[in-house]
Design an enzyme around this catalytic site. Structure first.
Site, PDB file in Angstrom:
ATOM      1  N   HIS A   1       0.776  -1.059  -0.133  1.00 20.56           N
ATOM      2  CA  HIS A   1       0.130   0.209   0.096  1.00 20.56           C
ATOM      3  C   HIS A   1       0.825   1.104   0.088  1.00 20.56           C
ATOM      4  O   HIS A   1       1.158   2.037   1.152  1.00 20.56           O
ATOM      5  CB  HIS A   1      -0.970   0.003   1.196  1.00 20.56           C
ATOM      6  CG  HIS A   1      -2.057   0.865   1.443  1.00 20.56           C
ATOM      7  ND1 HIS A   1      -1.800   2.189   1.355  1.00 20.56           N
ATOM      8  CD2 HIS A   1      -3.239   0.503   1.664  1.00 20.56           C
ATOM      9  CE1 HIS A   1      -2.679   2.827   1.698  1.00 20.56           C
ATOM     10  NE2 HIS A   1      -3.880   1.838   1.816  1.00 20.56           N
TER      11      HIS A   1
ATOM     12  N   GLU B   1      -0.906   1.361  -5.161  1.00 18.63           N
ATOM     13  CA  GLU B   1      -0.749   0.165  -4.347  1.00 18.63           C
ATOM     14  C   GLU B   1      -0.880  -1.155  -5.445  1.00 18.63           C
ATOM     15  O   GLU B   1      -1.824  -1.288  -6.178  1.00 18.63           O
ATOM     16  CB  GLU B   1      -2.100  -0.116  -3.236  1.00 18.63           C
ATOM     17  CG  GLU B   1      -2.192   1.193  -2.534  1.00 18.63           C
ATOM     18  CD  GLU B   1      -3.418   1.151  -1.846  1.00 18.63           C
ATOM     19  OE1 GLU B   1      -3.986   0.085  -1.261  1.00 18.63           O
ATOM     20  OE2 GLU B   1      -4.036   2.415  -1.903  1.00 18.63           O
TER      21      GLU B   1
END
Ligand code: BG6
Length: 297
Positions: A165, A269
């Site tokens: 992320h 991400e």
């Protein structure tokens, strides 16, 4: 030479970071990096040729063993977002809340620094009650490579979602663009939601953005004239790309995110989520990799 002295000579130090949490700091001729054992979370990387850190960190992050760190590269595993059925289970899984173990740290012949962190367990969560071993490899230098490898050590198959992320620092969210996802279908998690398709232009930001781009293995480039750099995000064995900026209201609602910080960041991400979740039979492994490279203008 002891292991400690060998690491020290390679510019690898285990130190106490914010909140008393343990971290690994890397300083080499190629650049600097920092990884917290809490979540095996990379919180800093700056190659020597870059004028500013590449990753974004919130100045309001918690550094609390019970909470995730806000910024850098949180490891989302074994689910992404809210758990499907267990509302009490932590968002984005337990990996970013767990203490990982540093199992390898060495300078490589090419000058890059290689670190390996592991998390293993059985029934670490009622919401995902399997025996597994996860390893996060970080190779820091002129580029940054992060690989998440998961092995099924159970006697039954399991399925998991995963995301690296990554939070990037940007000069101004209104001025950047992201290319690589043109004409790709995405799941819009803002407002009424639903499936949409990116037009043939790079992404530009004009409001809250929370999108899961589907069935894409493409590299993305964050074009940032303000910081006079392009960041290339390339990946392997990842079929989803999530693009996120919380904008004003969502930033305000998060205790660990400053009200004025949202224009200075964007998440791109590298993930396998939803229909791209990974299924592993007993004994099988899967490895997802992201590689970041910065090119000055
Ligand atoms: C993104 C999700 O990946 O992470 C968003 O798509 C979410 O929906 C964001 O808000 C941040 O999540 P968290 O749990 O770190 O606040």
């Amino acid at each position: 030479m002891s292991e400690h002295d060998r690491r020290d000579a390679a510019g690898i130090r285990e130190t106490t970071g914010n909140g008393g949490l343990s971290r690994v700091e890397v300083v080499s001729a190629l650049g600097t990096a920092e990884v917290y054992l809490h979540g095996a979370q990379v919180t800093q990387w700056q190659p020597s040729h870059a004028a500013a850190p590449v990753l974004w960190m919130s100045a309001h992050s918690s550094y609390d063993p019970a909470k995730p760190i806000r910024g850098g590269i949180p490891v989302c595993f074994p689910w992404f977002g809210a758990h499907d059925s267990d509302r009490a289970a932590p968002a984005h899984g337990f990996a970013r809340l767990s203490d990982w173990t540093l199992t390898q740290a060495a300078a490589r012949d090419d000058g890059e620094t290689s670190l390996r962190f592991e998390l293993a367990g059985e029934r670490l969560s009622e919401a995902w009650p399997f025996r597994f071993r996860a390893a996060l490899e970080v190779i820091a230098g002129a580029t940054l490579t992060v690989a998440l490898e998961v092995e099924n050590r159970d006697d039954q198959p399991f399925t998991y979602e995963e995301a690296l992320h990554t939070y990037f620092g940007v000069s101004d969210i209104f001025a950047i663009s992201i290319s690589g996802l043109e004409r790709t279908t995405y799941l819009d998690k803002v407002g009424a939601g639903g499936e949409r398709t990116q037009d043939d232009q790079p992404i530009r930001f004009t409001g809250e953005t929370d999108r899961v781009y589907l069935e894409t293995t493409a590299a993305c480039v964050i074009d940032d004239r303000g910081l006079r750099r392009r960041i290339a995000v390339s990946k392997e064995h990842s079929r989803s790309t999530v693009v996120w900026n919380p904008w004003i209201a969502k930033a305000h609602a998060m205790a660990d995110f400053g009200d004025d910080e949202w224009p200075g960041m964007v998440c791109v991400e590298t993930a396998n989520v939803g229909d791209a979740a990974v299924h592993l039979l007993p004994g099988e492994r899967h490895r997802m990799t992201v590689r970041l490279a910065v090119e000055p203008y």
